[in-house]
Design a protein around this motif. Structure first.
Motif, PDB file in Angstrom:
ATOM      1  N   VAL A   1       0.845  -1.188   0.000  1.00  0.00           N
ATOM      2  CA  VAL A   1       0.000   0.000   0.000  1.00  0.00           C
ATOM      3  C   VAL A   1       0.887   1.247   0.000  1.00  0.00           C
ATOM      4  O   VAL A   1       0.552   2.259  -0.592  1.00  0.00           O
ATOM      5  N   VAL A   2       2.050   1.152   0.647  1.00  0.00           N
ATOM      6  CA  VAL A   2       3.002   2.254   0.727  1.00  0.00           C
ATOM      7  C   VAL A   2       4.094   2.061  -0.319  1.00  0.00           C
ATOM      8  O   VAL A   2       4.738   1.013  -0.362  1.00  0.00           O
ATOM      9  N   ALA A   3       4.297   3.094  -1.138  1.00  0.00           N
ATOM     10  CA  ALA A   3       5.374   3.055  -2.129  1.00  0.00           C
ATOM     11  C   ALA A   3       6.676   3.595  -1.530  1.00  0.00           C
ATOM     12  O   ALA A   3       7.752   3.097  -1.835  1.00  0.00           O
ATOM     13  N   SER A   4       6.568   4.626  -0.659  1.00  0.00           N
ATOM     14  CA  SER A   4       7.762   5.182  -0.025  1.00  0.00           C
ATOM     15  C   SER A   4       7.383   5.902   1.254  1.00  0.00           C
ATOM     16  O   SER A   4       6.238   6.341   1.436  1.00  0.00           O
ATOM     17  N   LEU A   5       8.363   6.010   2.149  1.00  0.00           N
ATOM     18  CA  LEU A   5       8.191   6.680   3.428  1.00  0.00           C
ATOM     19  C   LEU A   5       9.453   7.500   3.694  1.00  0.00           C
ATOM     20  O   LEU A   5      10.558   6.966   3.653  1.00  0.00           O
ATOM     21  N   ASP A   6       9.275   8.795   3.921  1.00  0.00           N
ATOM     22  CA  ASP A   6      10.389   9.704   4.162  1.00  0.00           C
ATOM     23  C   ASP A   6      10.134  10.384   5.508  1.00  0.00           C
ATOM     24  O   ASP A   6       9.225  11.208   5.630  1.00  0.00           O
ATOM     25  N   LEU A   7      10.901  10.020   6.547  1.00  0.00           N
ATOM     26  CA  LEU A   7      10.684  10.505   7.906  1.00  0.00           C
ATOM     27  C   LEU A   7      11.751  11.518   8.307  1.00  0.00           C
ATOM     28  O   LEU A   7      12.939  11.286   8.072  1.00  0.00           O
ATOM     29  N   HIS A   8      11.293  12.617   8.919  1.00  0.00           N
ATOM     30  CA  HIS A   8      12.204  13.658   9.423  1.00  0.00           C
ATOM     31  C   HIS A   8      11.783  14.001  10.845  1.00  0.00           C
ATOM     32  O   HIS A   8      10.594  14.049  11.145  1.00  0.00           O
TER      33      HIS A   8
END
Length: 99
Positions: free
Chosen positions: A87-94
């Motif tokens: 379901v998630v293509a990418s995750l970018d966490l800051h």
């Protein structure tokens, strides 16, 4: 003793093609349990106005320890499930704290 400082996380989450509505529903399921987590000051889920597949998850915490505890909690097992189900293509966490 050092005074604890509030911290914030921003997670940019891109849905896989055709899965944005499903991703949004699952992310909104995080709202209540996240807001009830000790040390949570605020928690929001937003969808990009320019990109229907891009979601923003933001949370503010009383200190780093509270945010780290949340990240290690079973509540966030959801992300592993969403990645496994593609379901998630990418995750970018800051993460951000006081300067």
């Amino acid at each position: 003793m050092a005074q604890s400082q509030p911290v914030t996380h921003l997670a940019f989450i891109r849905a896989s093609n055709g899965r944005s509505a499903e991703l949004g529903a699952r992310l909104r399921d995080l709202l209540v349990p996240s807001l009830q987590t000790p040390g949570c000051l605020s928690f929001n889920v937003q969808r990009s106005q320019a990109d229907a597949d891009l979601w923003l998850l933001t949370g503010s915490w009383c200190d780093q320890q509270a945010m780290s505890g949340y990240f290690a909690s079973p509540t966030l097992d959801l992300f592993g499930e969403l990645v496994q189900a593609q379901v998630v293509a990418s995750l970018d966490l800051h993460t951000f704290g006081a300067g």
